[in-house]
Design a protein around this motif. Structure first.
Motif, short mmCIF file in Angstrom:
data_model
loop_
_atom_site.label_atom_id
_atom_site.label_comp_id
_atom_site.label_asym_id
_atom_site.label_seq_id
_atom_site.Cartn_x
_atom_site.Cartn_y
_atom_site.Cartn_z
N SER A 44 0.85 -0.99 0.02
CA SER A 44 0.03 0.00 -0.27
C SER A 44 0.84 0.98 0.03
O SER A 44 2.41 1.37 0.05
CB SER A 44 -0.43 0.35 1.45
N ASN A 78 -1.81 -2.38 -4.15
CA ASN A 78 -2.75 -3.04 -3.95
C ASN A 78 -3.78 -1.39 -3.91
O ASN A 78 -5.07 -1.19 -4.41
CB ASN A 78 -3.59 -3.86 -3.14
N LYS A 79 -3.14 -0.82 -2.78
CA LYS A 79 -3.81 0.17 -2.89
C LYS A 79 -3.51 1.66 -2.61
O LYS A 79 -1.95 1.05 -2.01
CB LYS A 79 -4.80 -0.36 -1.22
N ALA A 81 -3.46 5.33 -0.97
CA ALA A 81 -4.40 6.56 -0.45
C ALA A 81 -3.82 7.95 -0.13
O ALA A 81 -2.68 8.33 -0.07
CB ALA A 81 -4.82 6.55 1.30
N THR A 103 -5.48 -1.19 -9.96
CA THR A 103 -5.13 -0.17 -7.92
C THR A 103 -6.48 0.63 -7.23
O THR A 103 -6.87 1.18 -8.17
CB THR A 103 -4.32 1.07 -8.27
N GLU A 104 -7.05 -0.28 -6.30
CA GLU A 104 -7.87 0.66 -5.21
C GLU A 104 -7.70 2.56 -4.61
O GLU A 104 -6.33 2.05 -4.25
CB GLU A 104 -8.57 0.64 -4.84
N LEU A 105 -7.87 3.75 -5.03
CA LEU A 105 -7.53 4.21 -4.92
C LEU A 105 -8.82 5.18 -3.70
O LEU A 105 -9.71 5.08 -4.41
CB LEU A 105 -6.62 5.68 -6.14
N LYS A 106 -8.06 5.89 -2.61
CA LYS A 106 -9.26 6.80 -2.41
C LYS A 106 -7.91 7.69 -2.40
O LYS A 106 -7.00 8.33 -1.49
CB LYS A 106 -9.56 6.02 -0.41
N TRP A 119 -8.31 2.29 6.05
CA TRP A 119 -8.64 1.61 5.41
C TRP A 119 -7.03 1.09 4.75
O TRP A 119 -7.45 -0.07 3.69
CB TRP A 119 -8.91 3.36 3.96
N LEU A 120 -5.88 1.64 4.37
CA LEU A 120 -5.01 1.22 4.03
C LEU A 120 -4.42 -0.12 4.74
O LEU A 120 -3.89 -1.68 3.44
CB LEU A 120 -3.58 1.88 3.79
N ALA A 124 -8.40 -6.73 2.07
CA ALA A 124 -10.20 -7.44 0.88
C ALA A 124 -10.24 -8.81 2.06
O ALA A 124 -9.37 -9.54 2.39
CB ALA A 124 -9.97 -7.35 -0.36
#
Length: 133
Positions: A44, A78-79, A81, A103-106, A119-120, A124
């Motif tokens: 992350s 994967n993530k 932030a 990649t998940e991005l917030k 969150w990081l 999952a």
């Protein structure tokens, strides 16, 4: 230096950047991250962007997002932030997320770093096994 890169642990890296970024420094930063991460075991990334100069950040993101290094680097996380104090950076990061299909991005406000870290760190949920009748 307007940015710092830190390996907080084997699964979490952080990048702090502020002010005016020099596009010439990007290859050095990418090399540093590539040496410390693995495509086989993605982690992350926590990015703090403060007081960013619009022209510089736009030029860096625009040219760099089309390079092979960007595509190689995205496979190592994967993530992601993004913490920022500026609404235009928040919008830009959300638009850049389109280039990160795997990649998940917030995006978070700077004051919400604790939420971003939770969150990081959240893994999952494993896919449910089908029940046998």
């Amino acid at each position: 230096m307007p940015y710092t890169i830190q390996a907080e642990n084997t699964d979490l890296f952080s990048i702090d950047a502020q002010g005016e970024l020099n596009p010439d420094n990007i290859p050095e930063a990418v090399d540093q991250i590539m040496e410390q991460t693995s495509e086989e075991d993605p982690g992350s990334l926590l990015v703090r962007l403060q007081h960013m100069d619009l022209g510089t950040l736009h030029n860096v993101a625009s040219s760099w997002s089309r390079t092979a290094e960007f595509f190689a680097l995205q496979k190592r996380f994967n993530k992601v932030a993004v913490l920022t104090d500026q609404p235009w950076v928040r919008q830009s990061a959300k638009m850049q997320a389109v280039a990160l299909p795997d990649t998940e991005l917030k995006v978070y406000d700077l004051a919400d770093e604790a939420d971003a870290r939770v969150w990081l760190e959240k893994q999952a949920a494993p896919a449910a096994e089908p029940e046998l009748a």
